[in-house]
Design a protein around this motif. Structure first.
Motif, PDB file in Angstrom:
ATOM      1  N   PHE A 162      46.972  65.753  49.899  1.00  9.21           N
ATOM      2  CA  PHE A 162      46.091  64.783  49.233  1.00  9.21           C
ATOM      3  C   PHE A 162      46.758  63.413  49.155  1.00  9.21           C
ATOM      4  O   PHE A 162      47.182  62.972  48.089  1.00  9.21           O
ATOM      5  CB  PHE A 162      45.736  65.286  47.833  1.00  9.21           C
ATOM      6  N   SER A 163      46.842  62.747  50.276  1.00  6.23           N
ATOM      7  CA  SER A 163      47.624  61.513  50.271  1.00  6.23           C
ATOM      8  C   SER A 163      46.928  60.375  49.528  1.00  6.23           C
ATOM      9  O   SER A 163      47.577  59.406  49.146  1.00  6.23           O
ATOM     10  CB  SER A 163      48.004  61.107  51.697  1.00  6.23           C
ATOM     11  N   ALA A 164      45.622  60.475  49.290  1.00  2.00           N
ATOM     12  CA  ALA A 164      44.951  59.420  48.519  1.00  2.00           C
ATOM     13  C   ALA A 164      45.510  59.362  47.102  1.00  2.00           C
ATOM     14  O   ALA A 164      45.514  58.317  46.461  1.00  2.00           O
ATOM     15  CB  ALA A 164      43.443  59.656  48.485  1.00  2.00           C
ATOM     16  N   ILE A 165      45.966  60.507  46.610  1.00  2.29           N
ATOM     17  CA  ILE A 165      46.466  60.560  45.239  1.00  2.29           C
ATOM     18  C   ILE A 165      47.912  60.081  45.171  1.00  2.29           C
ATOM     19  O   ILE A 165      48.309  59.393  44.235  1.00  2.29           O
ATOM     20  CB  ILE A 165      46.387  62.012  44.698  1.00  2.29           C
ATOM     21  N   GLU A 195      40.980  58.687  45.313  1.00  7.30           N
ATOM     22  CA  GLU A 195      41.632  59.465  44.261  1.00  7.30           C
ATOM     23  C   GLU A 195      40.748  59.545  43.019  1.00  7.30           C
ATOM     24  O   GLU A 195      41.147  60.102  42.004  1.00  7.30           O
ATOM     25  CB  GLU A 195      43.005  58.902  43.907  1.00  7.30           C
ATOM     26  N   LEU A 205      43.828  63.702  40.195  1.00  8.81           N
ATOM     27  CA  LEU A 205      42.597  62.929  40.377  1.00  8.81           C
ATOM     28  C   LEU A 205      42.291  62.107  39.129  1.00  8.81           C
ATOM     29  O   LEU A 205      42.576  62.517  38.011  1.00  8.81           O
ATOM     30  CB  LEU A 205      41.413  63.862  40.642  1.00  8.81           C
TER      31      LEU A 205
END
Lengths: 631, 310
Positions: B4-7, B54, B97
């Motif tokens: 989950f690289s957006a986070i 995220e 998130l």
């Protein structure tokens, strides 16, 4: 009396230790080399109220509770509220004795606690008169006195086990071992002393009966499990690490097993405010990438209707469990019934798009719950395991190696960030989560937090990235794509070599019995009896309720002259489903129905079969025949 | 390596990143207060360094529920009243998130009030924005849980006989640890409050007054407004003083005076995730990560649970 099987029953009030004692009794016989099966009867009440558990044991392959029973250990109800037989609910203290008279087989044995039930009471219920008529052997024993002297008063149950062991020829070492494992310390010591004192006293009795425990030997080590264990363990092995629920009998068993074990397995259990929240939390967790489940019984499941439809529309995988009990409404909370089939198949607005499996025994409960997770996560569809109070609570011995399985952490049809970077997006960079081009109806999904995966999930009809759309062509595409999943799942199920349908009996038999869910193995036992006495019968136990196993049931029905459909409800729901799905065979199917809260006994199936095929009359009891179409 | 690289990666973002690049444009009526929520949320996210992927925005049903259509992020437009249970499970499944839930006053204080109460008491680390316009808008103007007593509508032709729900007081009694009221007519304060609410480590509830120019013409445009921090002397960290202030603000709203601002803030109270981790009932690492980490072996039932059945 034959030495081939034993059906032992312990009866008392809720709180008299009936459950734990019967569990130890069953386990002891299992360890002694026998196959065991239990049947549990209890009221919706915390203390007091007639409750009993029956343990059936035989050298091999015990499939049901059997017919009647042979040995009654009656503790009386030490929590009885109603003082006399004028009371609305009857003379509660004595119920654990007289309520069993109709089921006790001829030549059977009765042990009762004369410390609680006095001679006058015994006189009142005509015990000795009934005993003489039925050739029963009655042993009054002061279990309360024994327990007081050698342990504590609450150990009446243990004293009763000691007497049972002496009268049936069971080695007490099995019980001693179990008491040490389960209790330990002073409590175990006091119980063991009570057990042995009772054993010695009863060994001195003049044994007038010829009933004894059969001998058996297992090929492999056994485990004593319930259907609820089967479901919960399959969920854990499927990689389920999130459960949300609200207590309701009988679903609470699965919820409890999961809640007690999930922390050890690194997961999360949530008891929440209601079942709407319970289903919604499971959907939220699953949408966020975790394998999740929820469940309930009839009334609680009704509250899950709208979230269930949301999961269908947003294509969020989720596994739901429905433990049926007698309805409508609160109905009979602790009694089994199979009347929620149509509810579970069709509840929630719009066309149903879900998987529903109805396992027939603890092993099937395990296998089909695993499949429920596979289909839910591979196809982004809700999958429901439908069972009942009977299957959930009855214990069976199963080879321990059955559970020697590998866990599955695969989250199903999910893209990685690398795959997402190659996937279809709209001009603004939103991922086409609901692309029209899904294979077998499935579009692999993204999970919140992934780079390049953002989309909108919505309960509205939507276009490819999730924006609300009422365009007729888009609607047709999306509906067809979602519904295609059911066709694909049916093809998958047909292609596998482990059908969820169980077949029993000679393939070329003239007559058939169709059955589903928890009544399956009782029917199989009846089929053996019928064939042994010259009938020509086979049975098909159906588990796939949606998508329906059209080819298997068609082949079965085509091959028989007439078919009996056995189910525990008043409106022949499974027969109705079969006619709807297959569009024919109406004139071939007669229903045998029961909805009095008591599961079928094998002899009742035999009677129902005779009444149908040989056109005899159904003997008394609460069964009902619903004639075939046109009859 | 994370799935989950957006986070986990640093992002610079601006308002435009939270605006869908193509259709749909908001379908709210001209003059609708809902635009102000969207604008304030879009303004607050880059201010806090959040990026669209995220953020998990869960909405209910009604005009307010459309927020997730017009805000660029992971969105879940759920069912009426059920945004909170979906949102809080999302937070439990992946605490990394940024979870925001939103819905109308019917959604949160009516059909979903039970979830509101329980999500507040559990103190999940998330933000809940209630679009309060004192009316059911999308279904064309029926009386809502916050409509004033005597309010006439097609479904209450003789005027509502019910006292309205007191949302701030309800929130306090339920256990929310951050409670504020703002109004569409006060965009600066709205954005600040949303940013504070998101930053708050616990359940932050914002009662956002959003005028409905089409179906609630009788209601004020929520002007003039008074900031309680400027005009009143009370300690928002004191439960009793906060309760008095809330009672006054709720009463005055129906007398034509709009009191907005921060009403309650409880610091140092552990969020639900912290509480659950401290009792060992929630893993230290985000649960969702486990499924995407090849090295994370899942334990077998056979090794742990079967022995006790033998």
């Amino acid at each position: 009396m034959t030495g081939s099987e034993l059906k032992w029953r312990i009866a008392g009030g809720s709180g008299d230790g009936i459950d734990s004692t019967s569990q130890n009794f069953a386990k002891a016989l299992m360890r002694a080399g026998l196959d065991v099966f239990t049947h549990r009867h209890y009221p919706s009440r915390i203390r007091g109220g007639h409750t009993y558990v029956e343990v059936r044991a035989q050298p091999d392959d015990v499939r049901s509770r059997g017919d009647g029973f042979d040995f009654l250990l009656s503790l009386g109800d030490s929590f009885a509220r109603n003082p006399d037989d004028e009371a609305y609910y009857g003379e509660e203290e004595l119920k654990p004795l007289y309520e069993h008279f109709d089921d006790l087989n001829e030549g059977g044995v009765i042990v009762y606690d004369s410390g609680l039930i006095d001679d006058e009471a015994v006189e009142e219920i005509n015990l000795y008169e009934r005993a003489e008529e039925n050739n029963w052997h009655v042993y009054p024993v002061d279990l309360r006195g024994l327990a007081r002297e050698h342990g504590r008063e609450v150990m009446r149950n243990t004293a009763g086990v000691g007497v049972s062991a002496a009268l049936l020829g069971v080695d007490t070492s099995y019980f001693e071992e179990l008491m040490q494992e389960v209790m330990g310390g002073d409590i175990a010591e006091a119980n063991i002393e009570t057990l042995n004192a009772a054993y010695e006293q009863a060994a001195e009795f003049d044994h007038t009966h010829d009933l004894e425990v059969p001998k058996g030997d297992h090929d492999s080590e056994q485990a004593l499990v319930t259907g609820s264990d089967g479901i919960a363990y399959a969920a854990l092995d499927s990689g389920c690490r999130f459960i949300s629920g609200y207590p309701m009998t009988p679903w609470t068993d699965v919820f409890t097993i999961m809640s007690q074990n999930l922390p050890h397995f690194g997961g999360i259990a949530e008891q929440v405010e209601d079942e709407i929240a319970a289903a919604s939390l499971a959907i939220g967790a699953s949408h966020t990438g975790v394998k999740a489940m929820s469940g309930s019984s009839g009334g609680g499941f009704a509250l899950m209707s709208e979230p269930l439809g949301l999961a269908e529309m947003t294509e969020t995988p989720v596994v739901l469990i429905e433990a049926m009990r007698a309805g409508p409404s609160t109905g009979m909370p602790t009694k089994p019934e199979q009347a929620d089939l149509e509810h579970v198949l069709y509840t929630s607005q719009g066309d149903s798009c879900r998987v529903v499996f109805a396992p027939g025994n603890p092993q099937e409960a395990y296998e089909q719950t695993r499949k429920a997770f596979e289909y839910a996560y591979d196809y982004h569809i809700p999958a429901i395991v439908l069972y009942d109070q009977k299957l959930g609570g009855e214990m069976r011995s199963v080879p321990a190696e059955f559970f020697d399985r590998e866990p599955d952490s695969d989250p199903g049809a999910v893209l990685t960030e690398d795959e997402l970077s190659e996937a279809a997006h709209d001009a603004a960079g939103k991922f086409k989560r609901y692309s029209h081009d899904g294979e077998d109806g499935v579009v692999p999904r993204s999970v919140p937090g992934q780079e390049g995966g953002r989309f909108l999930a919505t309960g509205n009809e939507s276009q490819e990235v999730g924006h609300i759309s009422e365009d007729p062509d888009n609607r047709k595409h999306q509906m067809d794509r979602r519904m295609e999943k059911l066709t694909s799942i049916r093809e998958d199920l047909n292609a596998g070599d482990d059908s969820n349908q169980a077949f029993h009996g000679p393939a070329d038999a003239d007559y058939g019995i169709l059955v589903w869910g928890s009544q399956q193995d009782t029917v199989f036992e009846a089929v053996d009896r019928l064939n042994a006495r010259g009938s020509s019968v086979k049975a098909l136990g159906v588990s796939d309720m949606m998508p329906y196993p059209e080819s298997e049931v068609t082949a079965f029905l085509e091959s028989v002259e007439e078919c009996l459909v056995v189910e525990m409800n008043a409106t022949a729901q499974f027969r109705g489903l079969t006619q709807k799905e297959l569009g024919r065979f109406g004139p071939k199917m007669t229903s045998l129905l029961k909805y009095d809260g008591e599961p079928f006994e094998p002899s009742e199936i035999v009677e129902g079969f005779e009444a149908t095929v040989e056109e005899t009359d159904l003997p008394g009891g609460n069964m009902e025949l619903r004639p075939a179409a046109g009859d | 390596m994370t799935a989950f690289s957006a986070i986990h990666e640093e992002h610079e973002s601006d308002k435009e990143d939270f605006t869908p690049g193509v259709e749909p444009q908001p379908t709210w009526c001209p003059g609708c207060g809902d635009f102000a929520v969207l604008k304030a949320l879009k303004g607050a996210m880059p201010e806090l360094g959040r990026s669209p992927e995220e953020v998990m925005l869960v909405t209910g049903i009604g005009c307010s529920g459309k927020l997730s259509s017009y805000f660029e992020s992971y969105g879940y437009h759920s069912i009426h009243g059920r945004a909170l249970p979906i949102a809080r499970a999302s937070k439990l499944a992946n605490p990394g998130l940024e979870v925001v839930a939103a819905g109308g006053d019917g959604d949160g204080y009516g059909i979903g009030a039970n979830h509101f109460m329980h999500t507040a008491r559990e103190n999940h680390d998330m933000t809940y924005i209630v679009f309060n316009n004192e009316i059911f808008g999308l279904t064309k103007g029926q009386t809502s849980p916050t409509s004033p007593k005597g309010h006439k509508s097609k479904t209450q032709p003789s005027g509502s006989a019910k006292d309205p729900v007191r949302p701030l007081t309800l929130s306090l009694a339920s256990g929310a640890s951050y409670i504020a009221r703002t109004a569409a007519t006060n965009p600066r304060q709205a954005q600040q409050i949303i940013a504070e609410a998101i930053e708050h480590d616990g359940f932050a509830h914002i009662d956002f007054l959003t005028q409905c120019p089409t179906w609630n013409k009788d209601a004020k445009e929520y002007v003039p407004y008074t900031d309680v921090q400027e005009e009143y002397d009370f300690d928002k960290t004191d439960r009793r003083e906060a309760a008095d202030m809330m009672y006054e603000a709720e009463t005055k709203l129906y007398e034509g005076e709009v009191l907005t601002g921060r009403f309650f803030r409880e610091e140092n109270r552990p969020s639900y995730g912290q509480e659950k981790r401290s009792t060992g009932e929630m893993p230290e690492d985000p649960l969702a990560e486990r499924y995407y980490d090849d090295d994370d072996g899942f334990e077998r039932v056979a090794d742990h649970l079967i022995e006790r059945h033998k």
